[in-house]
Scaffold this motif. Structure first.
Motif, mmCIF file in Angstrom:
data_model
loop_
_atom_site.group_PDB
_atom_site.id
_atom_site.type_symbol
_atom_site.label_atom_id
_atom_site.label_comp_id
_atom_site.label_asym_id
_atom_site.label_seq_id
_atom_site.Cartn_x
_atom_site.Cartn_y
_atom_site.Cartn_z
ATOM 1 N N GLU A 130 0.827 -1.203 0.000
ATOM 2 C CA GLU A 130 0.000 0.000 0.000
ATOM 3 C C GLU A 130 0.864 1.258 0.000
ATOM 4 N N LYS A 131 1.984 1.216 0.718
ATOM 5 C CA LYS A 131 2.900 2.359 0.691
ATOM 6 C C LYS A 131 3.496 2.549 -0.704
ATOM 7 N N ALA A 132 3.825 1.451 -1.354
ATOM 8 C CA ALA A 132 4.354 1.547 -2.717
ATOM 9 C C ALA A 132 3.349 2.224 -3.641
ATOM 10 N N LYS A 133 2.081 1.869 -3.509
ATOM 11 C CA LYS A 133 1.032 2.505 -4.317
ATOM 12 C C LYS A 133 0.961 4.006 -4.020
ATOM 13 N N GLN A 134 1.074 4.367 -2.738
ATOM 14 C CA GLN A 134 1.033 5.776 -2.364
ATOM 15 C C GLN A 134 2.186 6.560 -2.992
ATOM 16 N N HIS A 135 3.315 5.897 -3.217
ATOM 17 C CA HIS A 135 4.470 6.539 -3.835
ATOM 18 C C HIS A 135 4.416 6.465 -5.363
ATOM 19 N N GLY A 136 3.310 6.024 -5.908
ATOM 20 C CA GLY A 136 3.157 5.983 -7.359
ATOM 21 C C GLY A 136 3.812 4.800 -8.023
ATOM 22 N N LYS A 137 4.206 3.786 -7.245
ATOM 23 C CA LYS A 137 4.873 2.619 -7.805
ATOM 24 C C LYS A 137 3.847 1.584 -8.272
ATOM 25 N N ALA A 138 4.249 0.767 -9.226
ATOM 26 C CA ALA A 138 3.429 -0.353 -9.656
ATOM 27 C C ALA A 138 3.529 -1.474 -8.622
ATOM 28 N N THR A 139 2.521 -2.331 -8.567
ATOM 29 C CA THR A 139 2.491 -3.391 -7.550
ATOM 30 C C THR A 139 1.999 -4.696 -8.171
ATOM 31 N N GLY A 140 2.489 -5.808 -7.608
ATOM 32 C CA GLY A 140 2.082 -7.111 -8.115
ATOM 33 C C GLY A 140 2.197 -8.202 -7.075
ATOM 34 N N LEU A 141 1.337 -9.213 -7.201
ATOM 35 C CA LEU A 141 1.347 -10.401 -6.349
ATOM 36 C C LEU A 141 1.316 -11.630 -7.251
ATOM 37 N N VAL A 142 2.229 -12.571 -6.985
ATOM 38 C CA VAL A 142 2.325 -13.803 -7.765
ATOM 39 C C VAL A 142 2.409 -14.969 -6.794
ATOM 40 N N SER A 143 1.670 -16.045 -7.063
ATOM 41 C CA SER A 143 1.719 -17.230 -6.199
ATOM 42 C C SER A 143 1.362 -18.462 -7.012
ATOM 43 N N ASP A 144 1.902 -19.625 -6.618
ATOM 44 C CA ASP A 144 1.507 -20.884 -7.250
ATOM 45 C C ASP A 144 0.419 -21.591 -6.453
#
Length: 540
Positions: A130-144
């Protein structure tokens, strides 16, 4: 007067120089270069699991790592970065579950067991994503596993309990995360999909192109796929669609529940007709998309089925899961090496199973002659069996997970679900053989322990009650996998302490600039290293 002027000028120069030095000190310069943060989590991966992988890499006679100079990617990253130790207990507990562990890694705050994105009292806490989003960064989650599973959810969802995955899917769809790649379609599709001829079933089947069977776990008619598409997500459901897509916002769901296990992936990864993507392919696609953001990105990649293998005490599957994680690490490490603005953290949320090789008094080797001077009048004759390297190849050659083996057995007509048939199925898939009597033991213990529906073959028999698998083997009829593990243990030289999690410290491997990675190579709680990561990635 002249002396005073010179003193004042000298003082001004020193102040100016100090200010410039302080404002440009290496720590700050390097911290500013942590534009991207990738956290890779081996769910359930302690040092024991690393030990199993390392033994296979170094000693298996036919190791797939021979061409790689018997060096794992994990070993390469450890050599290039910093190695620390993590203790990971949840708040007010000796052991953690994956929800609390994930939430603690994501927020740097102590969390109660089975909570998501909460503090000890149950209040929402901001996460690094959420902090990354606030700083304008892209975000991703990957799982098997499933994208709604505890580890991915802990980085974005705020919820009292991890088990309401239908609600987690709602929150993920509304989160604005740029890339979501995993399994778990069943929590995104309407309940009426379970009626094969319904309008929703036909619609969803058209969308996924028969990539895998459908079954909804929702209790309503929400179509979260359609809602995600309306929010701008591109939807993909198989490897071919993933490869073709070129988008900045991607939702990929590649199985109804968890993705294929690593034994299946190992068997099919070079098959051109393979329908599902590997964990490595998911990671590469996520980095390709997220790295387009000029502000940087945050990415969490989970190899979640290490934990599943360990819950089942399935050593062969565990080896394949560790290899899958290591191959994904190799791809990410290769990408990170090309840049100087990215930090890579490899760790685990906890250890599962308490696995290890152990010497035994079973199959003690025969005495043999040695050419050395000390053995000129005696033979080499160990008192115990310390294991041989060939069993590592046998573990790798396992053809199906314990879960898959029992799925085959359960699919038989009830009159064929006999100990003889179970032994036949096990022996067709494992290099470590069992007898019909062993199979009878598995079926007997399962019925007595958990009162599962009786197999027809066993109805006429009465067996003594067996109680040694109750307290620490908690997942219902999956107990039979653990009993199978105990039976083959004497030949595998592999022992397990539990069917659940332990509080054994886990590795923390950090690769980044010297200043940004400084301070990680010691014993830290998961909340402590999480706070350090936040400080160098999204400082206040």
């Amino acid at each position: 007067m002249n002396k005073l002027i010179w003193l004042l000028l000298l003082l001004a120069f020193l102040v100016f120089s100090f200010t410039q030095f302080w404002s440009c000190r290496p720590e700050q310069v390097e911290q500013q270069k942590v534009k991207n943060l990738i956290i890779m989590i081996g769910d359930g991966m302690g040092f024991q699991q690393l030990g199993l992988l390392n033994a296979y890499v170094k000693y298996a006679p036919h190791s797939i790592y021979i061409a790689r100079k018997r060096t794992s990617a994990l070993e390469q990253v450890i050599a290039a970065g910093e190695l620390g130790f993590v203790y990971h207990e949840a708040a007010n507990a000796l052991v953690t579950d994956s929800a609390a562990a994930s939430s603690q890694m994501a927020s740097g705050q102590w969390t109660g067991v089975e909570m998501l994105g909460a503090d000890v009292s149950g209040n929402p806490v901001i996460t690094i994503l959420e902090k990354a989003k606030q700083h304008g960064k892209a975000t991703g989650l990957v799982s098997d596993t499933r994208i709604t599973h505890a580890t991915p959810a802990g980085f974005i969802v705020h919820q009292a309990n991890r088990y309401d995955e239908n609600n987690i899917a709602l929150k993920l769809g509304a989160s604005g995360i740029d890339v979501l790649l995993s399994g778990g379609l069943r929590h995104w599709i309407p309940q009426s999909v379970n009626e094969p001829d319904s309008h929703q079933a036909r619609l969803i089947k058209t969308m996924i192109s028969d990539s895998f069977p459908l079954e909804s776990k929702r209790k309503d008619e929400r179509n979260l796929l359609r809602e995600a598409k309306n929010k701008g997500y591109t939807l993909v459901f198989n490897r071919q669609q993933l490869q073709r897509t070129n988008t900045d916002q991607l939702l990929g769901l590649f199985s109804n529940s968890i993705m294929p296990d690593a034994i299946q992936e190992s068997a099919l990864k070079h098959d051109p007709d393979r329908n599902f993507p590997t964990l490595k392919e998911l990671a590469l696609k996520a980095m390709e998309i997220l790295s387009r953001n000029e502000e940087g990105f945050f990415l969490m990649i989970e190899s979640g089925q290490i934990d599943f293998a360990c819950h089942n005490n399935d050593a062969g599957r565990l080896l394949h899961e560790m290899i899958r994680f290591d191959e994904t690490i190799a791809a990410v490490y290769n990408w990170v090496q090309q840049r100087d603005d990215t930090m890579l953290i490899i760790t685990a949320d906890h250890e599962t199973g308490g696995v290890s090789f152990s010497y035994a008094r079973h199959n003690i080797p025969q005495p043999k002659d040695l050419p050395g001077k000390l053995f000129s009048h005696t033979q080499f004759k160990p008192n115990y069996n310390y294991g041989h390297h060939q069993l590592l190849d046998k573990l790798y050659h396992q053809k199906a997970s314990y879960n898959a083996i029992f799925d085959i057995f359960d699919s038989l007509p009830s009159e064929q679900q006999t100990p003889d048939r179970l032994a036949e199925i096990v022996n067709a898939h494992l290099e470590f053989k069992i007898t019909p009597h062993d199979a009878m033991t598995i079926l007997t213990r399962e019925i007595n322990e958990y009162y599962q529906p009786e197999h027809k073959y066993l109805k006429i028999r009465t067996f003594p009650k067996i109680n040694d698998f109750r307290e620490f083997y908690v997942y219902g009829n999956r107990i039979r996998a653990n009993i199978l593990a105990r039976i083959v243990a004497k030949d595998q030289m592999t022992v397990w302490s539990t069917g659940t999690h332990t509080n054994t410290p886990v590795p923390l491997i950090v690769l980044g600039s010297q200043q940004s990675s400084d301070g990680f190579s010691k014993l830290l709680h998961s909340t402590e290293w999480a706070q350090q990561a936040m400080n160098v990635f999204v400082p206040e």
